[in-house]
Scaffold this motif. Structure first.
Motif, PDB file in Angstrom:
ATOM      1  N   GLY A 124       0.821  -1.198   0.000  1.00 56.18           N
ATOM      2  CA  GLY A 124       0.000   0.000   0.000  1.00 56.18           C
ATOM      3  C   GLY A 124       0.854   1.246   0.000  1.00 56.18           C
ATOM      4  O   GLY A 124       2.051   1.192   0.293  1.00 56.18           O
ATOM      5  N   ASP A 151      -9.849  -0.748   1.905  1.00 57.48           N
ATOM      6  CA  ASP A 151      -9.861   0.708   2.085  1.00 57.48           C
ATOM      7  C   ASP A 151     -10.019   1.009   3.570  1.00 57.48           C
ATOM      8  O   ASP A 151     -11.022   0.661   4.187  1.00 57.48           O
ATOM      9  CB  ASP A 151     -11.017   1.317   1.299  1.00 57.48           C
ATOM     10  N   THR A 152      -9.014   1.657   4.146  1.00 62.02           N
ATOM     11  CA  THR A 152      -8.993   1.906   5.589  1.00 62.02           C
ATOM     12  C   THR A 152      -9.430   3.315   5.963  1.00 62.02           C
ATOM     13  O   THR A 152      -9.322   3.700   7.125  1.00 62.02           O
ATOM     14  CB  THR A 152      -7.580   1.664   6.150  1.00 62.02           C
ATOM     15  N   THR A 153      -9.948   4.074   4.995  1.00 63.47           N
ATOM     16  CA  THR A 153     -10.300   5.470   5.248  1.00 63.47           C
ATOM     17  C   THR A 153     -11.198   5.638   6.465  1.00 63.47           C
ATOM     18  O   THR A 153     -10.969   6.505   7.323  1.00 63.47           O
ATOM     19  CB  THR A 153     -10.996   6.089   4.020  1.00 63.47           C
ATOM     20  N   LYS A 160      -0.341   0.528   6.802  1.00 68.49           N
ATOM     21  CA  LYS A 160       0.153  -0.843   6.697  1.00 68.49           C
ATOM     22  C   LYS A 160       1.192  -1.209   7.762  1.00 68.49           C
ATOM     23  O   LYS A 160       1.237  -2.358   8.190  1.00 68.49           O
ATOM     24  CB  LYS A 160       0.697  -1.121   5.303  1.00 68.49           C
ATOM     25  N   ARG A 206      -4.803   9.736   4.710  1.00 57.56           N
ATOM     26  CA  ARG A 206      -3.398   9.357   4.776  1.00 57.56           C
ATOM     27  C   ARG A 206      -2.537  10.513   5.267  1.00 57.56           C
ATOM     28  O   ARG A 206      -1.627  10.332   6.087  1.00 57.56           O
ATOM     29  CB  ARG A 206      -2.923   8.865   3.412  1.00 57.56           C
ATOM     30  N   LEU A 238      -3.558  -2.322   1.230  1.00 53.83           N
ATOM     31  CA  LEU A 238      -4.245  -1.299   2.017  1.00 53.83           C
ATOM     32  C   LEU A 238      -4.230   0.029   1.275  1.00 53.83           C
ATOM     33  O   LEU A 238      -3.212   0.419   0.694  1.00 53.83           O
ATOM     34  CB  LEU A 238      -3.561  -1.107   3.375  1.00 53.83           C
ATOM     35  N   THR A 239      -5.343   0.711   1.319  1.00 56.14           N
ATOM     36  CA  THR A 239      -5.415   2.032   0.723  1.00 56.14           C
ATOM     37  C   THR A 239      -6.270   2.926   1.614  1.00 56.14           C
ATOM     38  O   THR A 239      -6.882   2.457   2.575  1.00 56.14           O
ATOM     39  CB  THR A 239      -6.009   1.969  -0.703  1.00 56.14           C
ATOM     40  N   ALA A 240      -6.289   4.205   1.317  1.00 53.79           N
ATOM     41  CA  ALA A 240      -7.100   5.171   2.062  1.00 53.79           C
ATOM     42  C   ALA A 240      -7.124   6.453   1.252  1.00 53.79           C
ATOM     43  O   ALA A 240      -6.303   6.646   0.340  1.00 53.79           O
ATOM     44  CB  ALA A 240      -6.534   5.433   3.458  1.00 53.79           C
ATOM     45  N   SER A 249      -1.201   4.613   4.481  1.00 53.22           N
ATOM     46  CA  SER A 249      -2.383   3.753   4.407  1.00 53.22           C
ATOM     47  C   SER A 249      -2.593   2.958   5.693  1.00 53.22           C
ATOM     48  O   SER A 249      -3.644   2.359   5.893  1.00 53.22           O
ATOM     49  CB  SER A 249      -2.280   2.797   3.215  1.00 53.22           C
ATOM     50  N   ASP A 307       3.916   9.052  -4.052  1.00 54.10           N
ATOM     51  CA  ASP A 307       3.028   8.126  -4.762  1.00 54.10           C
ATOM     52  C   ASP A 307       3.369   8.083  -6.252  1.00 54.10           C
ATOM     53  O   ASP A 307       3.392   7.018  -6.872  1.00 54.10           O
ATOM     54  CB  ASP A 307       1.562   8.542  -4.602  1.00 54.10           C
TER      55      ASP A 307
END
Length: 232
Positions: free
Chosen positions: A3, A195-197, A9, A145, A138-140, A7, A174
């Motif tokens: 990720g 998605d951890t947003t 991780k 972030r 993992l993303t957000a 994010s 990024d």
């Protein structure tokens, strides 16, 4: 677990490793350690040829205890220095050098080869351990972030900066990480995107543990699907 920066991780990977009684490897710290060494040697991180020529020189040793992860370069504890702005601003350049990636991927595979480990980075599922039992990306949102990274730096006593500045820095990294020619950041085949947003750390850890349980716990027992890596 792969990720982009911020994010979550690192914290999630450590939490999962603790919960399952596994080892933990932060591959990003290894690239930061190499970057710290490059800077200490007076090498311009933008000079790809110079970085490539010296990538084999430093001895980089990563601890795998999730309760106390460590990183040493030529016997020097660099866990603190590698998190500073100096290294952060140069790490994406150094990490994009193919010779650096080849050297560190070999070290990472050597550590992973013993199994029983949670590994986090940007190319774990795509390059380092493509046969891993469980691959998570993992993303957000960019805003979430940036806020997390700002809070992390502030909590660690790092130089004060704004959330907006952090968002700009994350966007810069990024772009470098996702467009580099060698092992760019991307979603691995078979990886589960999370998605951890809207999730806090405990919720992320719980979700990953649920995914492990869905796989019958095999991710915790076997590591990278019994894959054998030749030691470098």
């Amino acid at each position: 677990m792969d990720g982009p920066s911020g994010s979550g991780k690192s914290s999630a990977s450590r939490g999962v490793a603790k919960a399952l009684g596994l080892r933990y490897l932060d591959t990003g710290a290894m690239y930061r350690a190499m970057t710290w060494w490059v800077l200490e040697q007076g090498v311009d991180p933008a000079d790809t040829d110079a970085v490539a020529a010296r990538a084999v020189e430093p001895e980089i040793v990563s601890g795998t205890d999730p309760d106390a992860p460590s990183i040493h370069v030529d016997g020097v504890d660099v866990a603190g220095p590698i998190r500073g702005a100096r290294v952060t601003g140069a790490v994406s350049q150094v990490a994009a050098v193919p010779e650096v990636r080849a050297r560190l991927v070999a070290l990472q595979r050597q550590i992973i080869g013993d199994g029983g480990i949670v590994v986090e980075g940007r190319d774990i599922g795509t390059v380092v351990a493509p046969d891993a039992t469980l691959k998570i990306y993992l993303t957000a949102s960019a805003e979430a972030r940036a806020q997390r990274r700002h809070a992390e730096l502030a909590g660690g006593g790092a130089e004060a900066t704004t959330v907006e500045a952090q968002q700009a820095e994350l966007a810069r990294r990024d772009k470098i990480d996702s467009t580099r020619k060698t092992d760019p950041l991307s979603l691995a085949d078979g990886a589960i995107e999370l998605d951890t947003t809207a999730l806090d750390l405990e919720q992320v850890i719980a979700e990953v543990l649920r995914l492990v349980e869905e796989r019958g716990g095999s991710a915790a027992r076997s590591g990278p699907a019994g894959h054998h890596y030749e030691r470098a």
